[in-house]
Design a protein around this motif. Structure first.
Motif, PDB file in Angstrom:
ATOM      1  N   ILE A  40     103.906 101.296  55.564  1.00 63.48           N
ATOM      2  CA  ILE A  40     105.038 100.461  55.163  1.00 63.48           C
ATOM      3  C   ILE A  40     106.296 101.087  55.725  1.00 63.48           C
ATOM      4  CG2 ILE A  40     106.406  99.587  53.234  1.00 63.48           C
ATOM      5  CD1 ILE A  40     103.922  99.537  51.547  1.00 63.48           C
ATOM      6  N   ILE A  41     107.062 100.293  56.461  1.00 65.14           N
ATOM      7  CA  ILE A  41     108.366 100.742  56.955  1.00 65.14           C
ATOM      8  C   ILE A  41     109.422 100.142  56.036  1.00 65.14           C
ATOM      9  CG2 ILE A  41     109.988 100.734  58.873  1.00 65.14           C
ATOM     10  CD1 ILE A  41     107.589 100.581  60.750  1.00 65.14           C
ATOM     11  N   LEU A  42     110.261 101.002  55.492  1.00 65.88           N
ATOM     12  CA  LEU A  42     111.279 100.577  54.530  1.00 65.88           C
ATOM     13  C   LEU A  42     112.619 100.339  55.220  1.00 65.88           C
ATOM     14  CD1 LEU A  42     110.495 103.098  51.656  1.00 65.88           C
ATOM     15  CD2 LEU A  42     109.655 100.767  51.952  1.00 65.88           C
ATOM     16  N   SER A  59     106.238  90.826  46.055  1.00 69.32           N
ATOM     17  CA  SER A  59     105.786  91.755  47.098  1.00 69.32           C
ATOM     18  C   SER A  59     106.065  93.210  46.763  1.00 69.32           C
ATOM     19  CB  SER A  59     106.397  91.409  48.464  1.00 69.32           C
ATOM     20  OG  SER A  59     105.987  90.122  48.863  1.00 69.32           O
ATOM     21  N   ASN A  60     106.268  93.508  45.476  1.00 65.17           N
ATOM     22  CA  ASN A  60     106.293  94.904  45.055  1.00 65.17           C
ATOM     23  C   ASN A  60     104.887  95.436  45.261  1.00 65.17           C
ATOM     24  OD1 ASN A  60     108.996  94.738  44.122  1.00 65.17           O
ATOM     25  ND2 ASN A  60     108.278  93.858  42.217  1.00 65.17           N
ATOM     26  N   VAL A  61     104.772  96.671  45.741  1.00 63.24           N
ATOM     27  CA  VAL A  61     103.479  97.217  46.130  1.00 63.24           C
ATOM     28  C   VAL A  61     103.256  98.562  45.439  1.00 63.24           C
ATOM     29  CG1 VAL A  61     102.139  98.069  48.102  1.00 63.24           C
ATOM     30  CG2 VAL A  61     103.594  96.074  48.378  1.00 63.24           C
ATOM     31  N   VAL A  62     102.029  98.788  44.983  1.00 62.22           N
ATOM     32  CA  VAL A  62     101.637 100.084  44.432  1.00 62.22           C
ATOM     33  C   VAL A  62     100.746 100.777  45.456  1.00 62.22           C
ATOM     34  CG1 VAL A  62     100.415 101.289  42.583  1.00 62.22           C
ATOM     35  CG2 VAL A  62     101.744  99.240  42.060  1.00 62.22           C
ATOM     36  N   LEU A  63     101.153 101.994  45.852  1.00 65.27           N
ATOM     37  CA  LEU A  63     100.393 102.791  46.814  1.00 65.27           C
ATOM     38  C   LEU A  63      99.836 104.029  46.123  1.00 65.27           C
ATOM     39  CD1 LEU A  63     102.777 102.801  49.912  1.00 65.27           C
ATOM     40  CD2 LEU A  63     100.757 101.392  49.571  1.00 65.27           C
ATOM     41  N   GLU A  64      98.609 104.369  46.465  1.00 68.28           N
ATOM     42  CA  GLU A  64      97.963 105.571  45.938  1.00 68.28           C
ATOM     43  C   GLU A  64      97.796 106.568  47.083  1.00 68.28           C
ATOM     44  OE1 GLU A  64      94.342 105.995  42.913  1.00 68.28           O
ATOM     45  OE2 GLU A  64      93.704 105.338  44.899  1.00 68.28           O
ATOM     46  N   VAL A  92     105.495 103.351  43.853  1.00 71.19           N
ATOM     47  CA  VAL A  92     105.782 101.917  43.703  1.00 71.19           C
ATOM     48  C   VAL A  92     106.916 101.575  44.665  1.00 71.19           C
ATOM     49  CG1 VAL A  92     106.531 100.078  42.146  1.00 71.19           C
ATOM     50  CG2 VAL A  92     105.064 101.915  41.296  1.00 71.19           C
ATOM     51  N   VAL A  93     106.705 100.562  45.498  1.00 70.12           N
ATOM     52  CA  VAL A  93     107.692 100.158  46.495  1.00 70.12           C
ATOM     53  C   VAL A  93     108.207  98.777  46.129  1.00 70.12           C
ATOM     54  CG1 VAL A  93     108.087  99.707  48.946  1.00 70.12           C
ATOM     55  CG2 VAL A  93     106.430 101.453  48.263  1.00 70.12           C
ATOM     56  N   ARG A  94     109.519  98.640  46.023  1.00 66.75           N
ATOM     57  CA  ARG A  94     110.110  97.323  45.769  1.00 66.75           C
ATOM     58  C   ARG A  94     109.934  96.427  46.984  1.00 66.75           C
ATOM     59  NH1 ARG A  94     114.622  96.104  41.976  1.00 66.75           N
ATOM     60  NH2 ARG A  94     115.124  94.637  43.623  1.00 66.75           N
TER      61      ARG A  94
END
Length: 143
Positions: A40-42, A59-64, A92-94
């Motif tokens: 993911i590029i922010l 499109s909030n995303v949870v990454l592990e 957690v990415v908004r």
């Protein structure tokens, strides 16, 4: 008079459709990336790599097992790009801060064209000494 029970009209056309034939709108299209490694590029230019575990309608995303990947290009033209990873864990990415999201295949990182991994301390030292600059600088204005 109205018939009771399920309607038959169009049932055969619907049963012939598979999950691959569906085109999902907006955030629902992220379902293909669930449980896969993604980059993911922010908006602020950071690159996050992790396993996508969940998302919502915004499109909030949870990454592990997330880490920030810092890629730098040495100022010496003969030197190849290098990168270092900063471990972040569960993240957690908004959705409104995401510029790009894509799956990372194992074959891409094994490619000879892929930058070489160094310890993050060495990558930061290269940046701070002026011997390397960030590989990509985003110029996205805040609104």
């Amino acid at each position: 008079r109205r018939r009771a029970g399920p309607r038959r009209r169009g049932a055969s056309a619907r049963s012939a459709m598979s999950a691959e034939d569906l085109i999902l709108p907006a955030a629902a299209s992220l379902v293909d990336q669930l449980d896969k490694r993604v980059l993911i590029i922010l908006r602020d230019g950071r690159n996050l790599v992790g396993v996508m575990r969940s998302f919502d309608q915004f499109s909030n995303v949870v990454l592990e097992d997330t880490f920030e990947r810092r890629v730098v290009v040495p100022t010496d033209d003969a030197a190849a790009p290098v990168y270092g990873d900063v471990p972040l864990g569960l993240y957690v990415v908004r959705g409104d801060s995401v510029v790009l999201l894509g799956e990372i295949g194992a074959d891409a990182e094994a490619s000879p064209k892929h930058p070489t991994q160094l310890p993050i301390e060495e990558v930061i030292a290269l940046e701070q000494s002026g011997r390397a600059k960030p590989a990509v600088v985003w110029d996205i204005e805040e609104s």
